[in-house]
Structures are given as structure tokens and as C-alpha cells.
Design a protein around this motif. Sequence first.
Motif, PDB file in Angstrom:
ATOM      1  N   LEU A   1      66.191  34.734-124.014  1.00 51.43           N
ATOM      2  CA  LEU A   1      66.786  36.003-124.444  1.00 51.43           C
ATOM      3  C   LEU A   1      67.389  35.875-125.833  1.00 51.43           C
ATOM      4  CD1 LEU A   1      68.485  37.191-121.132  1.00 51.43           C
ATOM      5  CD2 LEU A   1      66.431  38.121-122.220  1.00 51.43           C
ATOM      6  N   SER A   2      68.024  34.744-126.096  1.00 47.30           N
ATOM      7  CA  SER A   2      68.563  34.489-127.427  1.00 47.30           C
ATOM      8  C   SER A   2      67.438  34.481-128.461  1.00 47.30           C
ATOM      9  CB  SER A   2      69.299  33.143-127.439  1.00 47.30           C
ATOM     10  OG  SER A   2      69.650  32.770-128.743  1.00 47.30           O
ATOM     11  N   GLY A   3      66.309  33.901-128.099  1.00 49.31           N
ATOM     12  CA  GLY A   3      65.156  33.908-128.998  1.00 49.31           C
ATOM     13  C   GLY A   3      64.690  35.314-129.315  1.00 49.31           C
ATOM     14  N   PHE A   4      64.687  36.178-128.300  1.00 48.95           N
ATOM     15  CA  PHE A   4      64.271  37.563-128.539  1.00 48.95           C
ATOM     16  C   PHE A   4      65.275  38.307-129.413  1.00 48.95           C
ATOM     17  CE2 PHE A   4      61.568  36.878-124.741  1.00 48.95           C
ATOM     18  CZ  PHE A   4      60.358  37.190-125.342  1.00 48.95           C
ATOM     19  N   VAL A   5      66.549  38.002-129.246  1.00 49.71           N
ATOM     20  CA  VAL A   5      67.565  38.614-130.113  1.00 49.71           C
ATOM     21  C   VAL A   5      67.358  38.152-131.558  1.00 49.71           C
ATOM     22  CG1 VAL A   5      70.034  38.697-130.650  1.00 49.71           C
ATOM     23  CG2 VAL A   5      69.259  38.963-128.292  1.00 49.71           C
ATOM     24  N   TRP A   6      67.160  36.844-131.747  1.00 46.04           N
ATOM     25  CA  TRP A   6      66.893  36.331-133.094  1.00 46.04           C
ATOM     26  C   TRP A   6      65.611  36.923-133.666  1.00 46.04           C
ATOM     27  CZ3 TRP A   6      70.022  34.154-136.383  1.00 46.04           C
ATOM     28  CH2 TRP A   6      71.116  33.435-135.924  1.00 46.04           C
ATOM     29  N   LEU A   7      64.605  37.093-132.815  1.00 46.42           N
ATOM     30  CA  LEU A   7      63.346  37.684-133.270  1.00 46.42           C
ATOM     31  C   LEU A   7      63.562  39.124-133.716  1.00 46.42           C
ATOM     32  CD1 LEU A   7      60.325  37.096-133.592  1.00 46.42           C
ATOM     33  CD2 LEU A   7      60.012  37.936-131.264  1.00 46.42           C
ATOM     34  N   GLY A   8      64.346  39.876-132.966  1.00 42.35           N
ATOM     35  CA  GLY A   8      64.666  41.247-133.371  1.00 42.35           C
ATOM     36  C   GLY A   8      65.404  41.282-134.698  1.00 42.35           C
ATOM     37  N   LEU A   9      66.333  40.357-134.868  1.00 42.81           N
ATOM     38  CA  LEU A   9      67.052  40.254-136.133  1.00 42.81           C
ATOM     39  C   LEU A   9      66.093  39.906-137.271  1.00 42.81           C
ATOM     40  CD1 LEU A   9      69.867  40.269-137.503  1.00 42.81           C
ATOM     41  CD2 LEU A   9      69.959  37.825-137.024  1.00 42.81           C
ATOM     42  N   ALA A  10      65.166  39.010-136.996  1.00 41.56           N
ATOM     43  CA  ALA A  10      64.210  38.612-138.020  1.00 41.56           C
ATOM     44  C   ALA A  10      63.306  39.766-138.419  1.00 41.56           C
ATOM     45  CB  ALA A  10      63.372  37.437-137.515  1.00 41.56           C
TER      46      ALA A  10
ATOM     47  N   LEU B   1      63.587  28.125-132.821  1.00 39.87           N
ATOM     48  CA  LEU B   1      64.448  27.102-132.226  1.00 39.87           C
ATOM     49  C   LEU B   1      64.872  27.493-130.811  1.00 39.87           C
ATOM     50  CD1 LEU B   1      66.765  26.117-135.221  1.00 39.87           C
ATOM     51  CD2 LEU B   1      65.156  24.626-134.025  1.00 39.87           C
ATOM     52  N   SER B   2      65.218  28.754-130.609  1.00 43.78           N
ATOM     53  CA  SER B   2      65.622  29.211-129.276  1.00 43.78           C
ATOM     54  C   SER B   2      64.478  29.122-128.284  1.00 43.78           C
ATOM     55  CB  SER B   2      66.150  30.642-129.338  1.00 43.78           C
ATOM     56  OG  SER B   2      67.386  30.679-129.997  1.00 43.78           O
ATOM     57  N   PHE B   3      63.303  29.564-128.702  1.00 45.36           N
ATOM     58  CA  PHE B   3      62.145  29.494-127.810  1.00 45.36           C
ATOM     59  C   PHE B   3      61.773  28.042-127.512  1.00 45.36           C
ATOM     60  CE2 PHE B   3      61.021  33.850-129.553  1.00 45.36           C
ATOM     61  CZ  PHE B   3      61.466  34.515-128.424  1.00 45.36           C
ATOM     62  N   ALA B   4      61.846  27.177-128.512  1.00 47.92           N
ATOM     63  CA  ALA B   4      61.543  25.761-128.304  1.00 47.92           C
ATOM     64  C   ALA B   4      62.565  25.116-127.375  1.00 47.92           C
ATOM     65  CB  ALA B   4      61.495  25.031-129.638  1.00 47.92           C
ATOM     66  N   ALA B   5      63.832  25.446-127.543  1.00 43.44           N
ATOM     67  CA  ALA B   5      64.870  24.900-126.664  1.00 43.44           C
ATOM     68  C   ALA B   5      64.657  25.374-125.232  1.00 43.44           C
ATOM     69  CB  ALA B   5      66.252  25.307-127.158  1.00 43.44           C
ATOM     70  N   SER B   6      64.298  26.642-125.055  1.00 46.56           N
ATOM     71  CA  SER B   6      64.022  27.169-123.723  1.00 46.56           C
ATOM     72  C   SER B   6      62.851  26.437-123.090  1.00 46.56           C
ATOM     73  CB  SER B   6      63.718  28.667-123.798  1.00 46.56           C
ATOM     74  OG  SER B   6      63.329  29.156-122.539  1.00 46.56           O
ATOM     75  N   PHE B   7      61.800  26.229-123.858  1.00 44.63           N
ATOM     76  CA  PHE B   7      60.644  25.504-123.346  1.00 44.63           C
ATOM     77  C   PHE B   7      61.022  24.070-122.981  1.00 44.63           C
ATOM     78  CE2 PHE B   7      56.950  22.757-124.104  1.00 44.63           C
ATOM     79  CZ  PHE B   7      56.092  23.268-123.145  1.00 44.63           C
ATOM     80  N   GLY B   8      61.837  23.443-123.804  1.00 41.72           N
ATOM     81  CA  GLY B   8      62.271  22.081-123.514  1.00 41.72           C
ATOM     82  C   GLY B   8      63.086  21.986-122.240  1.00 41.72           C
TER      83      GLY B   8
END
Length: 90
Positions: free
Chosen positions: A41-50, A71-78
Motif C-alpha cells: 500500500l505504501s508503494g501505491f501511495v508513493w506511485l501515486g505521488l510519483a 523500494l516499497s514494492f521490493a521490500a514487500s516482495f522481500g
Amino acid sequence: MQATDGAVLGRWILSAALCLALAALCPAPALPWVLAVLLSLSGFVWLGLAITQAGPPANTPHLTAWDAALLSFAASFGVQSAARLGLFGG
């Protein structure tokens, strides 16, 4: 307005820490999965900001919201991978 590398990285670390703090409130067996969802979800928020503010993702010499989203998506995957491998002891 362009943020410096340190500012973007610092904001991403704060958002990841918030995800970890919120995930810590749930029961231990669910923690990795909740953390992975929150990081996504953090990744999607950052993506929206981007998409709305950071400009094109290519050819930038500094970190942008695009990088924070990755980074958020990679951390989630990890976290998901570690949970599936049983590295959280559950």
C-alpha cells in the motif's frame, strides 16, 4: 520542486517504519503478511505521488518518488518471500 536524495530516502524510511509499527500491533503469525500488505500500500501511495508530482521516471540523477515506490514494492516482495521460506519462525 525536486527533493534531494536524502529527503526522499528519509521519507521512505519513515513510511517503512510506520508500516512496521502498524504491523507490530497484529498477532505474531500474521505480522509478515500484514507488513507485506502495508508495504505494498505504501508503494501505491508513493506511485501515486510519483505520477502526480515527480515527473518522468527516466534520466533523473537523484532519487524520486518513483524510486521510493520501487523500494516499497521490493521490500514487500522481500517480506513475502521470507515469510514463505519460513524465515520468521512461523
